[in-house]
Design a protein around this motif. Structure first.
Motif, PDB file in Angstrom:
ATOM      1  N   GLY A 151       7.260   5.492  -0.891  1.00 32.62           N
ATOM      2  CA  GLY A 151       6.842   6.690  -1.628  1.00 32.62           C
ATOM      3  C   GLY A 151       5.401   6.587  -2.105  1.00 32.62           C
ATOM      4  N   ALA A 152       5.021   5.388  -2.558  1.00 29.65           N
ATOM      5  CA  ALA A 152       3.663   5.218  -3.075  1.00 29.65           C
ATOM      6  C   ALA A 152       2.634   5.302  -1.945  1.00 29.65           C
ATOM      7  CB  ALA A 152       3.534   3.881  -3.794  1.00 29.65           C
ATOM      8  N   TYR A 153       2.923   4.660  -0.809  1.00 28.04           N
ATOM      9  CA  TYR A 153       1.974   4.705   0.312  1.00 28.04           C
ATOM     10  C   TYR A 153       1.814   6.146   0.833  1.00 28.04           C
ATOM     11  CZ  TYR A 153       1.024  -0.294   1.049  1.00 28.04           C
ATOM     12  OH  TYR A 153       0.588  -1.587   0.910  1.00 28.04           O
ATOM     13  N   TYR A 154       2.905   6.911   0.802  1.00 27.05           N
ATOM     14  CA  TYR A 154       2.793   8.298   1.266  1.00 27.05           C
ATOM     15  C   TYR A 154       2.001   9.139   0.260  1.00 27.05           C
ATOM     16  CZ  TYR A 154       4.071  12.816   3.262  1.00 27.05           C
ATOM     17  OH  TYR A 154       4.022  14.059   3.837  1.00 27.05           O
ATOM     18  N   SER A 155       2.414   9.048  -1.013  1.00 28.15           N
ATOM     19  CA  SER A 155       1.817   9.946  -2.006  1.00 28.15           C
ATOM     20  C   SER A 155       0.383   9.541  -2.367  1.00 28.15           C
ATOM     21  CB  SER A 155       2.690  10.001  -3.258  1.00 28.15           C
ATOM     22  OG  SER A 155       2.849   8.715  -3.818  1.00 28.15           O
ATOM     23  N   LEU A 156       0.113   8.242  -2.420  1.00 33.49           N
ATOM     24  CA  LEU A 156      -1.250   7.802  -2.765  1.00 33.49           C
ATOM     25  C   LEU A 156      -2.277   8.408  -1.803  1.00 33.49           C
ATOM     26  CD1 LEU A 156      -0.967   3.970  -3.591  1.00 33.49           C
ATOM     27  CD2 LEU A 156      -1.904   5.725  -5.093  1.00 33.49           C
ATOM     28  N   GLN A 157      -1.972   8.336  -0.500  1.00 33.61           N
ATOM     29  CA  GLN A 157      -2.934   8.842   0.486  1.00 33.61           C
ATOM     30  C   GLN A 157      -3.221  10.321   0.273  1.00 33.61           C
ATOM     31  OE1 GLN A 157      -2.655   6.993   4.589  1.00 33.61           O
ATOM     32  NE2 GLN A 157      -0.540   6.696   3.960  1.00 33.61           N
ATOM     33  N   ARG A 158      -2.140  11.082   0.017  1.00 33.53           N
ATOM     34  CA  ARG A 158      -2.321  12.545  -0.156  1.00 33.53           C
ATOM     35  C   ARG A 158      -3.007  12.867  -1.470  1.00 33.53           C
ATOM     36  NH1 ARG A 158       0.823  10.591   3.890  1.00 33.53           N
ATOM     37  NH2 ARG A 158       1.083  12.166   5.498  1.00 33.53           N
ATOM     38  N   LEU A 159      -2.605  12.150  -2.530  1.00 34.31           N
ATOM     39  CA  LEU A 159      -3.164  12.466  -3.844  1.00 34.31           C
ATOM     40  C   LEU A 159      -4.623  12.038  -3.956  1.00 34.31           C
ATOM     41  CD1 LEU A 159      -0.137  11.384  -6.064  1.00 34.31           C
ATOM     42  CD2 LEU A 159      -0.992  13.716  -5.741  1.00 34.31           C
ATOM     43  N   LEU A 160      -4.997  11.022  -3.167  1.00 28.18           N
ATOM     44  CA  LEU A 160      -6.368  10.525  -3.241  1.00 28.18           C
ATOM     45  C   LEU A 160      -7.223  11.050  -2.092  1.00 28.18           C
ATOM     46  CD1 LEU A 160      -5.423   6.844  -4.120  1.00 28.18           C
ATOM     47  CD2 LEU A 160      -6.374   8.543  -5.673  1.00 28.18           C
ATOM     48  N   LYS A 161      -6.591  11.795  -1.202  1.00 24.45           N
ATOM     49  CA  LYS A 161      -7.266  12.320  -0.012  1.00 24.45           C
ATOM     50  C   LYS A 161      -7.998  11.192   0.714  1.00 24.45           C
ATOM     51  CE  LYS A 161      -7.173  17.084  -0.827  1.00 24.45           C
ATOM     52  NZ  LYS A 161      -6.748  17.175  -2.251  1.00 24.45           N
ATOM     53  N   ALA A 162      -7.260  10.147   1.029  1.00 24.74           N
ATOM     54  CA  ALA A 162      -7.855   9.002   1.723  1.00 24.74           C
ATOM     55  C   ALA A 162      -6.758   8.222   2.431  1.00 24.74           C
ATOM     56  CB  ALA A 162      -8.564   8.092   0.732  1.00 24.74           C
ATOM     57  N   ARG A 163      -7.130   7.599   3.558  1.00 23.44           N
ATOM     58  CA  ARG A 163      -6.198   6.684   4.197  1.00 23.44           C
ATOM     59  C   ARG A 163      -6.063   5.452   3.313  1.00 23.44           C
ATOM     60  NH1 ARG A 163      -4.626   6.221   9.620  1.00 23.44           N
ATOM     61  NH2 ARG A 163      -3.968   4.140  10.287  1.00 23.44           N
ATOM     62  N   MET A 164      -4.939   4.705   3.454  1.00 26.77           N
ATOM     63  CA  MET A 164      -4.811   3.486   2.673  1.00 26.77           C
ATOM     64  C   MET A 164      -6.001   2.591   2.945  1.00 26.77           C
ATOM     65  SD  MET A 164      -2.209   3.694   0.678  1.00 26.77           S
ATOM     66  CE  MET A 164      -2.203   2.051  -0.010  1.00 26.77           C
ATOM     67  N   TYR A 165      -6.402   1.832   1.936  1.00 23.50           N
ATOM     68  CA  TYR A 165      -7.599   1.000   1.988  1.00 23.50           C
ATOM     69  C   TYR A 165      -7.637   0.131   3.241  1.00 23.50           C
ATOM     70  CZ  TYR A 165     -10.629  -2.898   0.607  1.00 23.50           C
ATOM     71  OH  TYR A 165     -11.580  -3.879   0.571  1.00 23.50           O
ATOM     72  N   SER A 166      -6.506  -0.559   3.557  1.00 27.58           N
ATOM     73  CA  SER A 166      -6.521  -1.451   4.712  1.00 27.58           C
ATOM     74  C   SER A 166      -5.175  -1.451   5.422  1.00 27.58           C
ATOM     75  CB  SER A 166      -6.867  -2.878   4.259  1.00 27.58           C
ATOM     76  OG  SER A 166      -6.381  -3.815   5.186  1.00 27.58           O
ATOM     77  N   ASP A 167      -5.199  -1.130   6.716  1.00 23.22           N
ATOM     78  CA  ASP A 167      -3.968  -1.175   7.507  1.00 23.22           C
ATOM     79  C   ASP A 167      -3.420  -2.599   7.557  1.00 23.22           C
ATOM     80  OD1 ASP A 167      -4.577   1.414   7.904  1.00 23.22           O
ATOM     81  OD2 ASP A 167      -4.352   1.378  10.096  1.00 23.22           O
ATOM     82  N   MET A 168      -4.351  -3.571   7.624  1.00 22.40           N
ATOM     83  CA  MET A 168      -3.935  -4.970   7.731  1.00 22.40           C
ATOM     84  C   MET A 168      -3.219  -5.413   6.456  1.00 22.40           C
ATOM     85  SD  MET A 168      -3.506  -7.652   9.295  1.00 22.40           S
ATOM     86  CE  MET A 168      -4.285  -7.587  10.901  1.00 22.40           C
ATOM     87  N   LEU A 169      -3.802  -5.084   5.288  1.00 24.59           N
ATOM     88  CA  LEU A 169      -3.140  -5.439   4.029  1.00 24.59           C
ATOM     89  C   LEU A 169      -1.765  -4.773   3.941  1.00 24.59           C
ATOM     90  CD1 LEU A 169      -5.966  -5.357   1.306  1.00 24.59           C
ATOM     91  CD2 LEU A 169      -4.803  -7.337   2.298  1.00 24.59           C
ATOM     92  N   GLY A 170      -1.685  -3.543   4.437  1.00 27.67           N
ATOM     93  CA  GLY A 170      -0.395  -2.843   4.449  1.00 27.67           C
ATOM     94  C   GLY A 170       0.632  -3.620   5.252  1.00 27.67           C
ATOM     95  N   LYS A 171       0.186  -4.122   6.421  1.00 25.40           N
ATOM     96  CA  LYS A 171       1.116  -4.883   7.276  1.00 25.40           C
ATOM     97  C   LYS A 171       1.533  -6.187   6.605  1.00 25.40           C
ATOM     98  CE  LYS A 171      -0.079  -3.116  11.807  1.00 25.40           C
ATOM     99  NZ  LYS A 171      -1.374  -3.041  12.511  1.00 25.40           N
ATOM    100  N   ILE A 172       0.554  -6.873   6.008  1.00 25.84           N
ATOM    101  CA  ILE A 172       0.884  -8.127   5.310  1.00 25.84           C
ATOM    102  C   ILE A 172       1.883  -7.835   4.179  1.00 25.84           C
ATOM    103  CG2 ILE A 172      -0.042  -9.992   3.875  1.00 25.84           C
ATOM    104  CD1 ILE A 172      -2.674  -9.706   5.416  1.00 25.84           C
TER     105      ILE A 172
END
Lengths: 438, 291
Positions: A73-94
């Motif tokens: 929920g946070a990864y989905y909503s953060l991107q929309r609320l901040l109008k930005a892709r998550m900071y790092s795809d790699m950190l997301g995977k880790i």
């Protein structure tokens, strides 16, 4: 000037699917433990006995089912609320794989009896360190996204995410200070009363900052989205956010009423628990009132149905919590199945139903399609609601009457049921024991 | 058997409720699977937005709270302070103010065998069904014994007060039954308590105690301030062995042939010790009065 970018849905999908998977696993373990309390022979092995499965159930449901849902929920909503892709795809995977690895190690070590013996913090020290590291990865990814945002103001959901992150980090680190004697065994650094206080400061606020504040964040994003309405009150969200996080942290000692904990700490726990009604209900009302003018849609949309019952369960559990913190009520309810019923209103009502609503809302959107069957989702809703009622109501009764029987005296001043199992006075210590002692 | 019957009905209904809830979740699994098949994951969803406006361009007007909504780092720090206050004010005095946990001179550290037994108690998750916290109510002191005092737990790493009584409180179980009672009870709880829901712990009769860790365990306790003598860790296993012999002898008196290395011996040692230290004091004080 307009910037073009892309939201990362894959990481959300990954977290969402493991949420469902671990949810089913966690509930199956819970069901097994519940059956063991009816049919003791279901304690099929040393690693599968109630005492080892119960921690597995609580850890799986809290950190795997609810935890992964928070991240989805946070990864989905953060991107929309901040109008930005998550900071790092790699950190997301880790973050994703690290968290799943932690869960798998819990699934292996807890049945093997590797435990610190502190509720909801049973995992041994190497896993505690892994949790800390992965939590930091999540924090960097979240704060990094916030820093490179395209929207100046942070929406209320993000306040809750930030407070969740920083508080869980604090709780986990302080409560997990332990002295290892091997890779699989450590002793809590604290002893006795102090250990109890730190543990329930942690335990209570695991409820507050893992099961409540992140989910309020999710509620503030997904409920208005699903209802297509703005949040009812901005001012209410400010007041209830700050007062909730300030008051919650004090309430831990209400788990230790009438114990050997110093009186002043018990009283503080009670006072702050009672005050907690206000911000908790502030959140509930802000959620429910967001639906004003959209109630006709609640009848048709299973997503909204799930959310409404979830928020209502939140309201019931947070009214009951302060009541249970009153010493006179706690004297009856503590140590009984009443508490088990109470936590499941929160767990399967508030958390479970929020997650189900979120799943039904997210999956069709991320797959560019429609939900396969609204009818089935409605059936799920009614089965779930019936399940909550069938689960909780009998346990409320059981807890209440069991406690009264524990406390009952004969007219002569002896315990009416001196044997714990409920043999009446007369066969004092249970049949066989009495014979044995003679 | 009234309470148990009442509880059992509720426990059966709980199983049914849980199953119904889980059935709903399985419907969701099916529904999600079907939905996923009918669509295709939009792994990267296109979006567009103007770049972040400069701080001074952001409207300073509006609600005062807007100030912090523009400043995530401050938000994080202030949140930490707000949640820190309650924790510090409750925890720090409990650690620093001595009168909060009055010491009891008769409370002594666990023997090595008892410590091992306690670790097995923790390992098996006994705390999930048994408390070790007698509350100061007459109904509890009648049933279990003297209510719990803060000073009794100073060597408990971790504490094991528990939060649920599916079985009875165990704080005063020490000395309540003979060793042989525990021996039979752990092997088959219903042999001593008919109708008990407790699982049998047969593996404690097969598995042998790992005494290679004794020294490290005692040393760890010493590091945390438990007052064992400096040379004790080296001799801990001798002490342990002697106590095992004592329990084996006591079991033998009741016709049980037990092997001293079995885990159950350590568990019995622990269970017979729990909550007895304050009783020891009573005995000492009683002696001069009744020579």
């Amino acid at each position: 000037m307009i910037e073009r970018f892309q939201y990362d849905n894959r990481i959300v999908k990954n977290f969402l699917f493991v949420t469902i998977m671990w949810g089913v696993v966690g509930m199956l373990v819970g069901l097994t433990a519940a059956i063991q309390l009816v049919v003791p022979s279901w304690n099929f092995a040393d690693w599968g006995s109630f005492g080892r499965l119960r921690p597995l159930h609580t850890n799986a449901v809290i950190f795997a089912f609810v935890g992964n849902a928070i991240f989805a929920g946070a990864y989905y909503s953060l991107q929309r609320l901040l109008k930005a892709r998550m900071y790092s795809d790699m950190l997301g995977k880790i973050h994703f794989w690290g968290w799943q690895l932690i869960i798998v190690s819990a699934v292996i070590t807890l049945p093997l009896g590797m435990t610190t013996g502190k509720e909801y913090a049973e995992l041994e020290w190497p896993i505690d360190i892994a949790i800390t590291l992965i939590w930091v990865v999540f924090g960097i990814n979240m704060m990094g996204t916030i820093i490179k945002r395209r929207e100046r103001h942070l929406y209320v959901a993000i306040w809750f995410y930030i407070a969740t992150w920083v508080t869980v980090a604090m709780l986990h680190i302080v409560n997990s200070i332990e002295l290892p004697i091997s890779m699989t065994k450590s002793y809590s650094w604290y002893a006795g009363v102090q250990d109890a206080l730190v543990q329930w400061w942690y335990g209570h606020n695991a409820v507050a900052f893992f099961l409540t504040t992140p989910f309020l964040g999710l509620m503030y994003y997904f409920l208005p989205k699903a209802a297509n309405r703005p949040v009812y009150s901005y001012k209410l969200s400010i007041i209830h956010f700050w007062s909730l996080i300030f008051l919650y942290i004090w309430a831990g000692p209400h788990h230790l009423l009438y114990s050997a904990l110093p009186e002043w700490a018990q009283s503080l726990g009670t006072v702050f628990s009672i005050m907690l009604i206000a911000p908790s209900w502030g959140g509930m009302l802000n959620g429910l009132l967001t639906l004003r003018g959209a109630w006709d849609r609640v009848r048709e949309d299973p997503v909204l149905k799930f959310f409404v019952v979830a928020v209502t369960c939140y309201g019931m559990a947070t009214l009951e919590g302060p009541l249970l913190s009153l010493k006179s009520i706690n004297a009856i309810a503590h140590f009984t199945d009443w508490i088990i019923a109470h936590v499941h209103i929160g767990g399967i009502g508030w958390n479970g139903f929020m997650i189900f609503g979120m799943v039904y809302w997210l999956v069709p959107r991320m797959y560019g399609t429609k939900l396969h069957s609204v009818k089935l989702a409605n059936a799920h809703f009614w089965l779930g609601t019936l399940g909550i009622i069938l689960y909780a109501v009998p346990l409320y009764f059981a807890g209440f009457f069991q406690s009264l029987m524990w406390k009952q005296f004969t007219p002569d001043g002896f315990l009416m049921y001196p044997n714990f199992l409920g043999h009446t006075a007369g066969d004092q210590d249970g049949l066989r024991t009495a014979r044995y002692r003679r | 058997m009234d309470t148990l019957l009442e509880i059992k009905t509720a426990y059966v209904l709980r199983v049914i409720g849980g199953s119904v809830y889980l059935t709903g979740a399985f419907l969701m699994v099916y529904n999600v699977r079907k939905t996923v098949i009918s669509g295709k994951l939009i792994a990267n969803e296109d979006a567009e937005a103007p770049p972040l406006e400069k701080m001074d361009q952001a409207k300073e007007s509006g609600h005062w709270h807007r100030w912090i909504e523009r400043r995530p780092i401050q938000m994080l720090v202030i949140s930490l302070i707000v949640v820190g206050i309650g924790g510090v004010l409750e925890i720090v005095p409990t650690f620093l103010v001595k009168t909060n946990i009055p010491t009891i001179s008769s409370v002594k550290p666990y023997t090595p065998l008892e410590l091992h037994g306690r670790d097995i108690y923790v390992r098996e998750g006994c705390y999930t069904c048994h408390s070790q916290m007698v509350r100061p109510f007459r109904s509890e002191t009648e049933r279990y014994g003297e209510y719990a005092k803060a000073g009794e737990f100073v060597y408990d790493h971790p504490f094991q007060w528990g939060s649920k009584r599916t079985g009875p409180d165990l704080l005063r179980v020490g000395g309540k039954y003979p060793d042989s009672w525990h021996y039979y009870h752990m092997y088959d709880p219903t042999s001593m308590s008919p109708g008990s829901l407790m699982p049998p712990y047969m593996h404690m009769f097969e598995d042998l105690l790992d005494t290679t860790t004794t020294k490290r365990k005692i040393e760890a306790m010493r590091t945390m301030g438990v007052p064992y003598a400096a040379d004790f860790p080296a001799h801990a296993n001798d002490h342990l062995s002697a106590q095992q012999d004592k329990i084996v002898a006591s079991l033998k008196k009741d016709g049980i042939e037990a092997q001293k290395e079995m885990e159950i011996i350590a568990v019995i040692a622990y269970l017979q010790r729990v909550g007895t230290d304050i009783k020891a004091k009573e005995v000492v004080e009683a002696k001069p009065a009744n020579p």
